[in-house]
Design an enzyme around this catalytic site. Sequence first.
Site, PDB file in Angstrom:
ATOM      1  N   ARG A   1      18.689 -24.143 -10.455  1.00  0.00           N
ATOM      2  CA  ARG A   1      18.605 -23.664 -11.833  1.00  0.00           C
ATOM      3  C   ARG A   1      19.726 -22.645 -12.099  1.00  0.00           C
ATOM      4  NH1 ARG A   1      14.059 -20.726 -15.558  1.00  0.00           N
ATOM      5  NH2 ARG A   1      13.699 -22.422 -16.981  1.00  0.00           N
TER       6      ARG A   1
ATOM      7  N   LYS B   1       5.397 -10.895 -18.032  1.00  0.00           N
ATOM      8  CA  LYS B   1       5.261 -12.167 -17.316  1.00  0.00           C
ATOM      9  C   LYS B   1       6.348 -12.160 -16.251  1.00  0.00           C
ATOM     10  CE  LYS B   1       5.733 -17.162 -18.126  1.00  0.00           C
ATOM     11  NZ  LYS B   1       6.029 -18.147 -19.187  1.00  0.00           N
TER      12      LYS B   1
ATOM     13  N   TRP C   1       6.311 -29.097  -9.020  1.00  0.00           N
ATOM     14  CA  TRP C   1       6.526 -28.429 -10.295  1.00  0.00           C
ATOM     15  C   TRP C   1       5.902 -29.303 -11.395  1.00  0.00           C
ATOM     16  CZ3 TRP C   1       9.261 -30.165 -14.641  1.00  0.00           C
ATOM     17  CH2 TRP C   1       9.296 -29.222 -15.691  1.00  0.00           C
TER      18      TRP C   1
ATOM     19  N   ASP D   1       3.804 -25.218 -15.627  1.00  0.00           N
ATOM     20  CA  ASP D   1       4.590 -25.410 -16.850  1.00  0.00           C
ATOM     21  C   ASP D   1       4.117 -26.636 -17.612  1.00  0.00           C
ATOM     22  OD1 ASP D   1       6.148 -23.191 -16.610  1.00  0.00           O
ATOM     23  OD2 ASP D   1       7.841 -24.207 -15.668  1.00  0.00           O
TER      24      ASP D   1
ATOM     25  N   ASP E   1       9.348 -14.741 -24.373  1.00  0.00           N
ATOM     26  CA  ASP E   1       9.682 -15.332 -23.065  1.00  0.00           C
ATOM     27  C   ASP E   1      11.185 -15.238 -22.818  1.00  0.00           C
ATOM     28  OD1 ASP E   1       9.672 -17.615 -20.867  1.00  0.00           O
ATOM     29  OD2 ASP E   1       7.567 -17.159 -21.266  1.00  0.00           O
ATOM     30  N   ASP E   2      11.690 -16.091 -21.950  1.00  0.00           N
ATOM     31  CA  ASP E   2      13.082 -16.090 -21.525  1.00  0.00           C
ATOM     32  C   ASP E   2      14.039 -16.152 -22.736  1.00  0.00           C
ATOM     33  OD1 ASP E   2      15.318 -16.373 -19.994  1.00  0.00           O
ATOM     34  OD2 ASP E   2      14.654 -18.179 -18.947  1.00  0.00           O
TER      35      ASP E   2
ATOM     36  N   CYS F   1       3.968 -15.668 -12.210  1.00  0.00           N
ATOM     37  CA  CYS F   1       4.476 -16.986 -12.556  1.00  0.00           C
ATOM     38  C   CYS F   1       5.593 -17.305 -11.574  1.00  0.00           C
ATOM     39  CB  CYS F   1       5.015 -16.935 -13.994  1.00  0.00           C
ATOM     40  SG  CYS F   1       5.855 -18.436 -14.547  1.00  0.00           S
TER      41      CYS F   1
ATOM     42  N   ASP G   1       8.296 -13.816 -13.504  1.00  0.00           N
ATOM     43  CA  ASP G   1       8.591 -15.181 -13.094  1.00  0.00           C
ATOM     44  C   ASP G   1       9.432 -15.185 -11.816  1.00  0.00           C
ATOM     45  OD1 ASP G   1       8.724 -17.948 -13.225  1.00  0.00           O
ATOM     46  OD2 ASP G   1       9.450 -17.999 -15.286  1.00  0.00           O
ATOM     47  N   MET G   2       9.542 -16.338 -11.179  1.00  0.00           N
ATOM     48  CA  MET G   2      10.329 -16.506  -9.947  1.00  0.00           C
ATOM     49  C   MET G   2      10.606 -17.995  -9.850  1.00  0.00           C
ATOM     50  SD  MET G   2      10.790 -17.216  -6.651  1.00  0.00           S
ATOM     51  CE  MET G   2      11.359 -16.516  -5.143  1.00  0.00           C
TER      52      MET G   2
HETATM   53  C1  GLA Z   1       9.587 -20.856 -15.898  1.00  0.00           C
HETATM   54  C2  GLA Z   1       8.213 -20.523 -16.422  1.00  0.00           C
HETATM   55  C3  GLA Z   1       8.116 -20.909 -17.873  1.00  0.00           C
HETATM   56  C4  GLA Z   1       9.174 -20.192 -18.658  1.00  0.00           C
HETATM   57  C5  GLA Z   1      10.539 -20.498 -18.090  1.00  0.00           C
HETATM   58  C6  GLA Z   1      11.603 -19.653 -18.739  1.00  0.00           C
HETATM   59  O1  GLA Z   1       9.781 -22.240 -15.852  1.00  0.00           O
HETATM   60  O2  GLA Z   1       7.221 -21.144 -15.659  1.00  0.00           O
HETATM   61  O3  GLA Z   1       6.836 -20.618 -18.371  1.00  0.00           O
HETATM   62  O4  GLA Z   1       8.928 -18.819 -18.635  1.00  0.00           O
HETATM   63  O5  GLA Z   1      10.592 -20.254 -16.696  1.00  0.00           O
HETATM   64  O6  GLA Z   1      12.870 -19.910 -18.242  1.00  0.00           O
END
Ligand code: GLA
Length: 687
Positions: A420, A453, A177, A523, A343-344, A501, A455-456
């Site tokens: 997480r 986007k 990571w 990231d 984003d999140d 992502c 994500d996982m």
């Molecule tokens: C992951 C993504 C980031 C961001 C965070 C949000 O780490 O890679 O770019 O979106 O999640 O929690």
Amino acid sequence: MSQVSFDEPTRTFLLTTPASSYALRIDADDNPRHVHWGAPLTLGQAAALPTHDGVTSSFASTGGEELAVEGGARFGVPALLVRYADGARGVEWAYEGHDIAEGRLHVRLRDHHHPLGCTLHYAVHEDSDVVERSLTLRHLGTAESADAPIEILRCDAASWSVPAVSGVRLSHTVGEWSGETQLRRTEAPYAETVFTSRRGVSGHYGNPWLMVDAGGADESHGEVWSMVLAWSGSWRITAQRDHTGGPFTVTGGAGHDGLTWRLLPGESHETPVFAGQFSRGGFGATSRGWHRYVAAHVLPCPDEVRPVIYNSWEATGWDVTPEGQRALAVRAADLGAELFVVDDGWFGQRTSDRAGLGDWHPNPERFPHGLGPLVEEIRQLGMGFGLWVEPEMTNPDSDLYREHPDWVLHMPHRRRTELRHQLVLNFARTDVTEWAFKWLDGLVSTYAIDYLKWDMNRAFTEAGWPGHPDAERLWTDHTRGVYSVLDRLRRAHPDLRIEGCAGGGGRADLGMLARTDQTWISDNTDADDRIAIQHGYSQIYPARTMSAWVTDSPNPHTARITPLSHRFHIAMAGALGIGGDLSRWTEAELTEAREMVGVYKEIRPVVQFGEQFRLDDAVQYHAGDRVVVIAWGRDRDLRLAGLSPTDVYVDDATGTEHHAATLLTHGLPLRLPAGERPSAVLRLTRR
Ligand code: GLA
């Protein structure tokens, strides 16, 4: 002209690509054996070649098979391992015939006793030296018959044989990571070497591809055999080097060691594609070959210009508010951003990573009127609207989990390991994928979302499915479930674009690229660290798919201080985005950023659609009459690549003329600005 031809007397098949040939043969025992992979041959030449005979003595056996099965005097790495109800293992093939049509070959085999059929698939294209390989397994029994299921202990997509050469060097990536796709080149040991992910995603720790050369190839010279697996779940590629001088073999496919499942009577199983390419132009030509292939045969919308994105993640973290986002959007639009991604932190009780995943409705305290007003403002600023989602996950502290605790991967009497603070939803379950498609479809429709986007953020653990009779199927079926939701979503919303992502670049592969437009490759947004990450990513994947943001200095991950120009230049090597906290950028920084975005838009067609040449501390892009060079490091004469020596180029900024012949041999005099971490973008146009 790409094609498939067949020599009946020797039962030899020849696949012809523009600059390579691939040949296989059905031997006297009906085994499909490898004959040739390399420089072009005619069918007559291929037919005259001896078959690689794997069994060389009563003790040795290596390689030379198109699909290394278990059975008989074979002792190499098996690509196909099966067990029948009577306890027998292995395969004894009977060749049933073949089909040839439009660059495709299908070789049909079946076990001479058990009800197991297998079709080996090969495909070649007119515009590529990539050979696509996969297979279909079939249980030839019927549900009505008394046939028992066949246990599948391993089913690779293909085995590749690289001719024995003086040395065997492997190129691949390692990572973690925030430090993905680090290129490594290493002499292959005389042993079996396993490259794998056991995480349920293709992973940060290795990317599912391998290159093989004799040890002397470089960016512009040498024979390179490369293999790329188009799969986004766990995978395994095993290479075997034998000291007896036989071919170097590589076998690979979905799933990691120890997973077992049952093929039911009447059932078929399709593997992902494990594609290979032979090139005589070194690693540079190998990468350009993959870039062209990805554009022509993998990406859904290859020819579309990727927009300049603003993403709020590094600026706000989970503190997403309409006011904060609006303020960022005003500044982002002013800099020239074309798409704004929230984003999140916009949904459920998602005010940290401890809660909310699974509750995909706008946070009622933060967005009492929904996302509508913010989306409207973003559009009025002239930008498209994008949103972060993580559909495969749930926090135990969420309404979804409280309602459906059985939807996550879990095992009886085992703890549910949280990473997480989240658990993985079982996308092998159709009720789960139906739920996911429904809310995603609703969300995209409600806000006319332009961009997701996806994500996982965690690996699988306790990957069970209580009550299911064959639970380990979920390792493949979860990935297929993800694919099916992405495919449905794209069909339902043809204008929707998607960025893949997985905690940064944890799922950057051809399986995802077949249904996404860009990849968030790490990231880590530190420009210096990015150079190596981008270098590794570029080995297989094209620049247009590589999201790269300019963020703040000191960098939030590394604390490194880097000039804005350097951050921009390195991010301009892909699909440029901005992710800094613009509310804290000075007027001078905003002005410089505005200019830089302008430069990027001007070079964007060359970067995104041109041919890429990796130079020494520089990347060159070439499309039509234009050449763009992004260079960093130190002053020097930088030798360019791939130009036609008789051409003359003019430097767009200075008007200086350069003969391509001297650019290729003596180099472009590179004079970088003074200061820390100097870098530059140079633009040349053919006169
Ligand atoms: C992951 C993504 C980031 C961001 C965070 C949000 O780490 O890679 O770019 O979106 O999640 O929690």
